[in-house]
Design a protein around this motif. Structure first.
Motif, short mmCIF file in Angstrom:
data_model
loop_
_atom_site.label_atom_id
_atom_site.label_comp_id
_atom_site.label_asym_id
_atom_site.label_seq_id
_atom_site.Cartn_x
_atom_site.Cartn_y
_atom_site.Cartn_z
N GLY A 52 0.96 -1.10 -0.05
CA GLY A 52 0.06 0.16 0.35
C GLY A 52 0.74 1.21 -0.34
N ILE A 53 1.38 1.04 0.81
CA ILE A 53 3.12 2.31 0.95
C ILE A 53 3.49 2.91 -0.22
N THR A 61 -2.36 7.27 -7.38
CA THR A 61 -3.52 7.79 -6.20
C THR A 61 -4.55 8.82 -6.94
N TRP A 62 -5.18 7.52 -8.41
CA TRP A 62 -6.87 7.65 -9.02
C TRP A 62 -7.04 6.94 -8.81
N TYR A 63 -8.02 7.30 -9.20
CA TYR A 63 -9.86 6.18 -9.36
C TYR A 63 -8.64 4.50 -9.94
N THR A 64 -9.25 3.70 -9.58
CA THR A 64 -9.40 2.43 -10.44
C THR A 64 -10.75 1.91 -11.47
N PRO A 65 -10.62 1.18 -12.13
CA PRO A 65 -11.69 0.84 -13.52
C PRO A 65 -13.08 0.72 -12.12
N TYR A 276 -4.17 -2.23 -3.51
CA TYR A 276 -3.18 -2.24 -4.02
C TYR A 276 -2.33 -3.08 -2.91
N ALA A 277 -3.06 -2.64 -2.02
CA ALA A 277 -2.23 -3.76 -0.55
C ALA A 277 -3.02 -5.62 -1.35
#
Lengths: 398, 157
Positions: A52-53, A61-65, A276-277
């Motif tokens: 995550g870090i 730091t954007w939206y994902t689908p 992501y984490a």
């Protein structure tokens, strides 16, 4: 301005969660030992946090689908195949949600129309009935009993079905009872359901936490059930990731296509950092789950043993991280037991009635605490219960 | 690691009955296993982690770095064994890096320790040099936090 005439009546009439209420009282007292919290005491394993870090450092730091990162959905598909023997298409049949709770809400709002009945085994987690009401449906509780190990029985299910039944919620492993449904029990439930058009929302958020060597079985893996099941799970309980707010739903693509629309308009997408984490959790987290489950198992065995020795009848939980003993021998109602235990011994547990009327006569004890903490709390509960047992004996002699 | 050993490592005061319940083993089985470990020296002892600052016992500790000349045929063992026999010495480790032996010494006052180093350690034949580092604050000891209690920040939903 009069808010009253403007606020949705159904919402206004919903009761606030009964778990919360106790916590608020306990928070104002000193030296309270709580066994009321329903989230892991472990922090998220470091290698998962680190991913995550890293994603933040890289500026992701954007939206994902809307449905979630495709890599995460692919890893969820592999994980679900590996652990539940179920295959889902990551492109069309998996949605990443803001916790398992969002998935439950989406499932209900996607399926329920005004007047539809939703079957809810009870005692169970607090959200099903309010969310059903908000979706315009009618919650129909099915009481499960300690003598049936708090499982849903095919007989009880059959008795509850009417022409208006649309959805069955299947909350196993169960919060608060710790009951689970093994394959043989699910097979018999499936037999009943296959003859109907009832859709199952299977809340398997505690799926990884089953004890006694037998892994959790999803109802979706029973013949003919995958096409009529929305499987809900998440990262909170198994990977100690409650604060990341991440869950997922898997289901037939015709259903998921509609579910995604709701999610898209209400939430856009689940938090990117958490996603992501979560990839790391799905791909390399099995060992962490194994470790935490072994720790929970130690505490579970200890609490059950202590409660039984105190004379509190206690169904041995097979999943989740709660014990749900009967407090019948004290002669107190669940609410009174919890209030007095809090006032007299400064121990906080949750009254069974927070999980439906059928929880009367029980309390929920969480074991998301260190052994030291649990030992101290058990000593205090024992003191408390002993007073009643002595009282009961004296009354008998008179 | 064996789950029983892990439990004992963090909760040595649990009874055999409790350990048995937690691990799904019989009380006798647990007792036998522990006795075996004690015999074999796997388990060396049990001790309380005391925060002496909360008591009226004056208590000072220091880490002493020792550079020593290893003895022919005995290496560092011989000097380490001499040092560890002093009651003032809590721990002795052979180290990699800039010095050879790390010695943890405790006493009632800073002066006690200074005198112990000057009179007992520096005077030993093989000792080339010493450097004394006094402990000013103990934050964590044997895995147990002494300063800055961890607060349970979890809420209830």
């Amino acid at each position: 301005m009069s808010y009253q005439i403007r606020i949705n009546k159904t919402l206004e009439n919903l009761k606030p969660s009964g778990i919360r209420r106790f916590f608020d009282i306990a928070a104002e007292m000193d030296d309270v030992i709580s066994l009321s919290i329903g989230e892991p005491d472990f922090s998220t394993p470091w290698h998962i946090r680190e991913e995550g870090i890293k994603s933040l450092q890289k500026g992701k730091t954007w939206y994902t689908p809307n449905s979630g990162l495709i890599r995460l959905r692919e890893s969820i598909a592999k994980y679900t195949e590996r652990h539940k023997g179920l295959s889902y298409d990551p492109k069309t049949e998996i949605l990443v949600t803001v916790g398992g709770s969002e998935a439950i809400d989406l499932g209900l709002r996607t399926l329920v129309e005004p007047g539809d009945e939703v079957l809810i085994p009870e005692p169970s987690f607090v959200c099903y009935s309010p969310l059903t009401l908000m979706a315009g449906g009618i919650p129909v509780p099915i009481v499960t009993k300690a003598e049936d190990s708090f499982r849903l029985t095919p007989e009880a299910l059959k008795n509850a079905i009417t022409p208006k039944t649309k959805v069955l919620i299947l909350p196993y492993p169960n919060n608060p009872t710790g009951g689970v449904m093994r394959r043989e029990h699910l097979v018999r439930i499936a037999e009943v359901l296959r003859e109907t058009d009832i859709f199952v929302i299977s809340d398997e958020i505690y799926g990884e936490l089953t004890y006694g060597g037998q892994p959790h079985v999803s109802i979706a893996s029973i013949d003919g059930m995958q096409e009529r099941t929305m499987l809900i799970s998440g990262f909170s309980k198994a990977f100690a990731m409650t604060g990341w707010r991440l869950g997922y739903a898997c289901g037939p693509k015709e259903l998921m296509k509609q579910v995604v629309k709701l999610h898209q308009y209400a939430l856009m997408c689940a938090p990117t950092t958490a996603q992501y984490a979560a990839i790391e959790a799905m791909e390399n987290g099995d060992g962490d789950v194994e470790y935490m489950r072994a720790e929970y198992d130690i505490r579970r065995r200890y609490i059950v043993d202590r409660l039984c020795k105190m004379g509190l009848k206690c169904f041995e939980p097979e999943g989740a991280f709660y014990v749900f003993p009967s407090i019948e021998i004290t002669g107190l109602s669940s609410e009174d037991f919890c209030h007095r235990l809090l006032r007299e011994k400064s121990v906080a547990v949750v009254p069974g009635t927070a999980f439906g009327d059928s929880g009367e006569g029980f309390v929920r004890i969480s074991y998301c605490y260190s052994l030291k903490h649990i030992t101290e709390a058990m000593d205090r509960i024992e003191d408390f219960v002993n007073n009643f047992r002595k009282g009961a004996c004296a009354a008998k002699q008179e | 690691m064996d789950k029983l050993l892990e439990l004992l490592d963090s909760n040595p005061r649990l009874t055999n009955q409790q350990l048995g319940v937690m691990l799904g083993r019989s009380e006798k089985d647990v007792a036998d296993q522990i006795a075996k470990w004690e015999r074999e020296g796997v388990i060396r002892g049990y001790k309380a982690v005391v925060d002496w600052e909360k008591t009226d016992r004056p208590y000072v500790t220091a880490l002493i770095e020792l550079r020593v000349t290893p003895k022919r045929d005995f290496g560092f063992d011989s000097i380490a064994e001499t040092i560890m026999r002093f009651n003032e010495v809590e721990s002795v480790y052979l180290m990699s890096g800039g010095y050879d032996l790390a010695v943890i010494v405790s006493g009632r006052t800073f002066k006690d320790i200074a005198m112990f180093v000057a009179k007992r350690l520096s005077t030993l034949d093989s000792v080339i040099s010493t450097a004394t580092h006094f402990v000013l604050q103990r934050y964590k000891e044997s895995g147990i936090i002494l300063r800055g209690e961890e607060k349970d920040e979890r809420g209830v939903l």
